[in-house]
Design an enzyme around this catalytic site. Sequence first.
Site, short mmCIF file in Angstrom:
data_model
loop_
_atom_site.label_atom_id
_atom_site.label_comp_id
_atom_site.label_asym_id
_atom_site.label_seq_id
_atom_site.Cartn_x
_atom_site.Cartn_y
_atom_site.Cartn_z
N HIS A 1 46.65 49.62 48.15
CA HIS A 1 45.45 50.46 48.00
C HIS A 1 45.56 51.73 48.82
O HIS A 1 45.02 52.76 48.45
CB HIS A 1 44.20 49.66 48.34
N GLU B 1 43.56 40.77 35.10
CA GLU B 1 44.54 40.96 36.17
C GLU B 1 44.97 39.63 36.79
O GLU B 1 45.80 39.59 37.69
CB GLU B 1 44.00 41.91 37.24
N ASP C 1 47.63 43.89 39.98
CA ASP C 1 47.48 42.49 40.36
C ASP C 1 48.15 41.56 39.36
O ASP C 1 48.71 40.54 39.74
CB ASP C 1 45.99 42.14 40.50
N CYS D 1 44.59 49.94 33.43
CA CYS D 1 44.14 50.81 34.53
C CYS D 1 44.95 50.61 35.80
O CYS D 1 44.65 51.21 36.83
CB CYS D 1 42.65 50.62 34.80
C1 PEP Z 1 44.90 46.40 39.32
O1 PEP Z 1 44.96 45.32 39.92
O2 PEP Z 1 45.77 46.82 38.54
C2 PEP Z 1 43.74 47.30 39.54
C3 PEP Z 1 43.58 48.39 38.83
O3 PEP Z 1 42.87 46.96 40.54
P1 PEP Z 1 43.16 47.23 42.09
O4 PEP Z 1 44.40 48.07 42.19
O5 PEP Z 1 41.96 47.90 42.63
O6 PEP Z 1 43.36 45.84 42.62
MG MG Z 2 43.23 44.54 40.98
#
Ligand code: PEP
Ligand code: MG
Length: 576
Positions: free
Chosen positions: A193, A436, A460, A507
């Site tokens: 993140h 995910e 994920d 995403c």
């Molecule tokens: C993902 O897991 O691909 C996602 C978009 O969520 P995050 O990166 O916030 O876990």
């Molecule tokens: Mg995620």
Amino acid sequence: MTRGRAEFSGIAASRGIALGRARVRQPHALEVEQELVAADAVDAEVQRMHSAVATVRAEMHALRQRLHGALAHEIGEFLDLHALLLDDPELLSGIDALIRRKRYTADYALRLQRDRVANVFLGMDDPYLRSRIDDIDQVIGRLHAALHRRDADLMGIAGDVLVTDTIAPAELAQLQAQGVLAVITTTGSALSHSAILARSLHLPLIVGANPALLMSNDGDVLAVDAGAGRVVRDPDDRDLQDHRRRQEAFRRERRQLNRLRRLPTRTSDGVDIRLWANAETREDVAEAHALGAAGIGLYRTEFLFLGTRALPDEEMQFLSYRDLVLGMTGRTTTIRTLDLGADKSDDTGLALRGEPNPALGLRGIRLSMSRQALFDEQLRAILRASAYGPVRILLPMVTGREEVLHARATLDRVAAQLRTDGIAMADHVPLGAMIEVPAAAIALPTFIGAVDFISVGTNDLVQYVLAADRNNEALGELYSPLHPAVLRLLHDVIRTARKRATPVAVCGEMAGDPAFAPLLLALGLEEFSLHPSSLLEVRKAICACDLAHLRRRVGPLLRLRDRASIQAWLQSATPA
Ligand code: PEP
Ligand code: MG
């Protein structure tokens, strides 16, 4: 330590070119061995510690003066707390006593004192107070760095390149506001993140640069090409010329991409592809808008909860969501409910700390369901924002039907209450699920009828399918979507959604990597959600693709048996 020109490298996490002085932040757990000073050097050692304290105090004061705007309040709070810790007579007299009585070096005394204080905090029942250990570590880290500062008048950090072991998402905006040009960490991954946020802030970031702490001292000049994951310490004339060339090339590339701003995202055989934006900040929203994104495909609300001590209440959340919706001027905004947990632990103590296995723990929709009042409050805030423009709600970390039905029931109840209270909101707010968790991907047909749209979180999904931690750089190539299991799963999910005419986007960061565009198109994807900083590159890649041709090649792609042949397929499918 010998100085002079040297190179080291790491993993590119957020592109950009920077030239600045190193600001080294030593790891939190000080790895300092027990060492004694001579009896006649004790006074000087105490003095060395006191000057370090004075330096840090002055730095924090200077920093406080420089803060302004929206971040000032939030960051100011941190600084006040750190100043308090620094002024704590017990902390400092304890260090003095260790140096005087035991003749320990200032470094070792600092480490012992840190461990003592940390033990007191770790023994506290209150999770909020326990989490204050991070603040202690930040103060101790600053003191330790000040003990080793080569250049006594190196006060501010504007123009600096931060070298550290790890960086938390909440720190990044603060660092950028302080004028940090780039960050280099010895650990971490490009999909963490922190990396996502760095890209969103356009802050160059290199992660997993193992030798960085060993090879940099405060004040060294570092030439950073974050896109290449490359750093040159004490660059010579040739390096500086090379640096300027790289900087110019980077700017040129940005200018060329800018020409695509007003163009549609259309494949060479004429099919329009939707590009949504993953947006976290006001700047992201402005950029998404300017680049012609279809809307916001992912707004991670947990960033509202990071870096703040008090939980944002319904009103604060409502104002943020409302401004987001207003910023998109009629284009749809997809707001994801809280996804705290794992590497997104907060300062409010809401996400559990010390879970033995946080990636498999109480995160995402699980946390919301365990804190029903908080979930209600967030849904109320989102529904109220829907009065200002089209909004969709996205649920993170869904594993199956029960969670979706629970969320749907909560949403209906909260909406009915708002209606009774006469509060304005949209007639229909679509509800979607992140795909995910492998269970959700495999069992999608069992609950697809209960959602209005889905969004595949490959960050994920890849981690859970391959049992490979997205933040562990030691796993190297293992964490990669180019695995037959991942591709088959993606193909199944996209096919199931298309059969049911349910909108499906990806995403995860995979959607923002132009190199993967031909592969995702071949798998049937027509909606991508990605950070605006890579939108133009992905648009360029998609415009060069012949969709019909790629779709015909999906059969052979799904029959491939290993990473190398998938990579070769991708190369052959990428237009020259
Ligand atoms: C993902 O897991 O691909 C996602 C978009 O969520 P995050 O990166 O916030 O876990
Ligand atoms: Mg995620």
